[in-house]
Write a protein that holds these residues in place. Structure first.
Motif, PDB file in Angstrom:
ATOM      1  N   THR A   1       0.952  -1.460   0.003  1.00  0.00           N
ATOM      2  CA  THR A   1      -0.237   0.127   0.109  1.00  0.00           C
ATOM      3  C   THR A   1       0.552   1.333  -0.194  1.00  0.00           C
ATOM      4  O   THR A   1       2.562   1.518   0.020  1.00  0.00           O
ATOM      5  CB  THR A   1      -0.470  -0.002   1.111  1.00  0.00           C
ATOM      6  N   ILE A   2       0.199   2.222  -0.041  1.00  0.00           N
ATOM      7  CA  ILE A   2       0.416   3.673   0.478  1.00  0.00           C
ATOM      8  C   ILE A   2       1.499   3.821   0.849  1.00  0.00           C
ATOM      9  O   ILE A   2       2.952   4.885   1.670  1.00  0.00           O
ATOM     10  CB  ILE A   2      -0.081   4.589  -0.650  1.00  0.00           C
ATOM     11  N   ASN A   3       1.361   2.742   2.264  1.00  0.00           N
ATOM     12  CA  ASN A   3       1.484   3.223   3.688  1.00  0.00           C
ATOM     13  C   ASN A   3       3.272   1.327   4.014  1.00  0.00           C
ATOM     14  O   ASN A   3       3.476   1.157   5.140  1.00  0.00           O
ATOM     15  CB  ASN A   3       0.890   3.142   4.425  1.00  0.00           C
ATOM     16  N   GLY A   4       3.214   1.318   3.208  1.00  0.00           N
ATOM     17  CA  GLY A   4       3.688   0.375   2.906  1.00  0.00           C
ATOM     18  C   GLY A   4       3.749  -1.957   3.386  1.00  0.00           C
ATOM     19  O   GLY A   4       4.339  -2.335   3.730  1.00  0.00           O
ATOM     20  N   LYS A   5       1.928  -1.331   3.320  1.00  0.00           N
ATOM     21  CA  LYS A   5       1.319  -2.564   3.849  1.00  0.00           C
ATOM     22  C   LYS A   5       1.640  -3.803   3.258  1.00  0.00           C
ATOM     23  O   LYS A   5       1.079  -3.150   1.967  1.00  0.00           O
ATOM     24  CB  LYS A   5       0.442  -2.372   5.293  1.00  0.00           C
ATOM     25  N   TYR A   6       1.178  -5.049   2.959  1.00  0.00           N
ATOM     26  CA  TYR A   6       0.894  -5.722   2.588  1.00  0.00           C
ATOM     27  C   TYR A   6      -0.246  -6.346   2.148  1.00  0.00           C
ATOM     28  O   TYR A   6      -1.089  -7.183   1.702  1.00  0.00           O
ATOM     29  CB  TYR A   6       1.609  -7.126   2.141  1.00  0.00           C
ATOM     30  N   LEU A   7      -1.334  -5.525   3.904  1.00  0.00           N
ATOM     31  CA  LEU A   7      -2.346  -6.438   4.392  1.00  0.00           C
ATOM     32  C   LEU A   7      -3.330  -4.817   4.538  1.00  0.00           C
ATOM     33  O   LEU A   7      -2.738  -4.669   5.215  1.00  0.00           O
ATOM     34  CB  LEU A   7      -2.547  -7.732   5.473  1.00  0.00           C
ATOM     35  N   VAL A   8      -4.542  -5.085   3.927  1.00  0.00           N
ATOM     36  CA  VAL A   8      -5.163  -3.753   4.523  1.00  0.00           C
ATOM     37  C   VAL A   8      -6.759  -4.398   4.991  1.00  0.00           C
ATOM     38  O   VAL A   8      -7.358  -5.584   4.329  1.00  0.00           O
ATOM     39  CB  VAL A   8      -5.805  -3.050   3.624  1.00  0.00           C
ATOM     40  N   THR A   9      -7.394  -4.438   5.982  1.00  0.00           N
ATOM     41  CA  THR A   9      -8.650  -4.705   6.411  1.00  0.00           C
ATOM     42  C   THR A   9      -9.556  -3.227   6.052  1.00  0.00           C
ATOM     43  O   THR A   9      -9.679  -2.490   6.274  1.00  0.00           O
ATOM     44  CB  THR A   9      -8.726  -4.899   7.441  1.00  0.00           C
ATOM     45  N   HIS A  10     -10.944  -3.641   5.447  1.00  0.00           N
ATOM     46  CA  HIS A  10     -11.720  -3.127   5.357  1.00  0.00           C
ATOM     47  C   HIS A  10     -13.481  -3.602   5.973  1.00  0.00           C
ATOM     48  O   HIS A  10     -14.028  -4.661   4.836  1.00  0.00           O
ATOM     49  CB  HIS A  10     -12.057  -2.303   4.570  1.00  0.00           C
ATOM     50  N   ASN A  11     -13.953  -3.125   6.846  1.00  0.00           N
ATOM     51  CA  ASN A  11     -15.474  -3.610   7.241  1.00  0.00           C
ATOM     52  C   ASN A  11     -14.697  -5.202   7.394  1.00  0.00           C
ATOM     53  O   ASN A  11     -16.081  -6.499   7.165  1.00  0.00           O
ATOM     54  CB  ASN A  11     -16.407  -3.859   5.594  1.00  0.00           C
ATOM     55  N   ASN A  12     -14.163  -5.692   8.131  1.00  0.00           N
ATOM     56  CA  ASN A  12     -13.552  -6.536   8.421  1.00  0.00           C
ATOM     57  C   ASN A  12     -13.554  -7.342   7.335  1.00  0.00           C
ATOM     58  O   ASN A  12     -13.424  -8.992   7.778  1.00  0.00           O
ATOM     59  CB  ASN A  12     -15.072  -7.364   9.351  1.00  0.00           C
ATOM     60  N   GLU A  13     -12.986  -6.858   6.532  1.00  0.00           N
ATOM     61  CA  GLU A  13     -12.784  -7.880   5.122  1.00  0.00           C
ATOM     62  C   GLU A  13     -11.168  -8.124   5.042  1.00  0.00           C
ATOM     63  O   GLU A  13     -11.026  -6.458   5.601  1.00  0.00           O
ATOM     64  CB  GLU A  13     -13.648  -8.028   4.063  1.00  0.00           C
ATOM     65  N   VAL A  14     -10.625  -8.729   4.544  1.00  0.00           N
ATOM     66  CA  VAL A  14      -8.733  -8.787   4.842  1.00  0.00           C
ATOM     67  C   VAL A  14      -8.224  -8.697   3.040  1.00  0.00           C
ATOM     68  O   VAL A  14      -9.104  -9.865   2.602  1.00  0.00           O
ATOM     69  CB  VAL A  14      -7.554 -10.021   5.284  1.00  0.00           C
ATOM     70  N   TRP A  15      -7.639  -7.487   2.450  1.00  0.00           N
ATOM     71  CA  TRP A  15      -7.358  -7.443   1.080  1.00  0.00           C
ATOM     72  C   TRP A  15      -6.070  -7.562   0.987  1.00  0.00           C
ATOM     73  O   TRP A  15      -5.409  -6.997   1.518  1.00  0.00           O
ATOM     74  CB  TRP A  15      -8.176  -6.638   1.045  1.00  0.00           C
TER      75      TRP A  15
END
Length: 357
Positions: free
Chosen positions: A90-104
């Motif tokens: 991500t733009i913050n250097g993360k490889y997993l993001v969570t949105h509404n309890n979903e992991v992408w």
């Protein structure tokens, strides 16, 4: 899918223009939801991970990124020439993001390529098998023990039988009566467990792909040659016999794995031979004769085990594999059992093909 909250969120996270971004499904995987996210100038593959199947998604990403790095190092020295599918931060250097309890997560999109769901020629079978062989060879010096077991006991047939028997006994969804013949057939094949257990310690533990379906290999649009091995989600320690067996399972039948035309489900011997030629060739300098001959057991175990898993999931109310209708998993199971039976019927011929190649 345009201008929804998730499209907007993922676009922002992975550096796309959220005002023009659209997202559409690609692929037909059973477990994760895979989408192509694109704006006017770039495209990335995004996946919603099934956290019921992968309860520690960070382990999945750590495994895949370690393999990506190993393959990239090999590519620098010319020892791996296929494209490498890579995770995108991500733009913050993360490889997993969570949105509404979903992991992408996001992966590089490999353009100029296509995949197949059913093998229609020996050339395609050999090309795909060769790509998986090149992948395996490049990982020979990768320490399999450093990989997380993202799905514990994934190819443990003993455990699969235990789960099956417990599910039959519970019959929580009143489905046992629909498939007594299938259940009896599975119970009659328990000798496969002893065959697998006898191999323990006699062949090397390898870093394996563990999902070598034909559609997990991309062909090049212009040359029809192998372009990339994809879907590293189940890369774990294992035996090459499982990867070989899964190719037999998904390449050799002229029918898709959920086809109900069981009379057409069979092992095409010429496709089996193409798999042997394509897969074994890159491994010829390190594979032992015992390991090579274990491939025949893999060819039997994989369609039976996935059939057992389809049947178990049907009996358990379809909690694992994505389904399109009420008996989808049962139909898949019967398809795989028919393929397994044909492998048993042709075992002598298939063994001969392994020996001569």
């Amino acid at each position: 899918m345009k201008n929804t909250a998730i499209v907007h969120y993922l676009s922002q996270q992975f550096g796309l223009d959220s005002s023009t971004a659209v997202m559409n499904p690609i692929g037909n995987g059973h477990i994760n939801t895979t989408m192509l996210l694109k704006d006017g100038s770039q495209a990335v593959v995004v996946q919603k991970l099934n956290t019921d199947v992968f309860p520690q998604p960070e382990h999945l990403v750590e495994n895949a990124r370690a393999i990506e790095q190993h393959l990239s190092d090999k590519a620098v020295t010319g020892k791996y020439k296929l494209n490498i599918i890579k995770h995108l931060p991500t733009i913050n250097g993360k490889y997993l993001v969570t949105h509404n309890n979903e992991v992408w997560r996001a992966l590089e999109f490999i353009g100029g390529s296509y995949s197949e769901d059913v093998v229609n020629s020996t050339e395609k079978a050999q090309t795909a098998a060769n790509a998986f062989g090149l992948f395996a060879r490049a990982l020979e010096d990768f320490n399999a023990q450093t990989l997380h077991h993202v799905i514990p006991e994934f190819h443990n047939l003993t455990k699969r039988f235990e789960t099956f028997k417990n599910t039959v006994s519970a019959d929580e969804h009143d489905r046992v009566a629909n498939c007594m013949t299938d259940i009896s057939f599975c119970e009659s094949q328990v000798s496969l467990v002893a065959e697998l257990e006898a191999l323990a310690g006699t062949i090397p533990l390898r870093p394996c792909h563990n999902d070598t379906k034909i559609n997990n290999m991309l062909f090049c649009n212009s040359s029809n040659k192998g372009k990339a091995v994809i879907d590293l989600d189940t890369c774990m320690p294992g035996y090459w016999l499982f990867d070989f067996g899964d190719m037999v399972r998904t390449f050799c039948s002229p029918e898709a794995e959920d086809s109900t035309d069981l009379s057409a489900v069979k092992v095409r011997e010429e496709i089996f031979e193409a798999i042997v030629k394509g897969y074994v060739s890159p491994l010829s300098e390190s594979i032992t004769e015992q390991e090579k001959m274990s491939f025949l057991l893999g060819a039997k175990v994989m369609p039976f085990m996935i059939g057992l898993r389809f049947l178990t999931d049907y009996l358990d109310g379809d909690n694992y594999f994505a389904t399109k209708h009420a008996t989808h998993n049962l139909e898949r199971a019967r398809n795989q059992f028919k393929l397994y039976q044909d492998i048993l019927d042709k075992e002598g011929t298939l063994k001969g093909i392994l020996v001569k190649n």
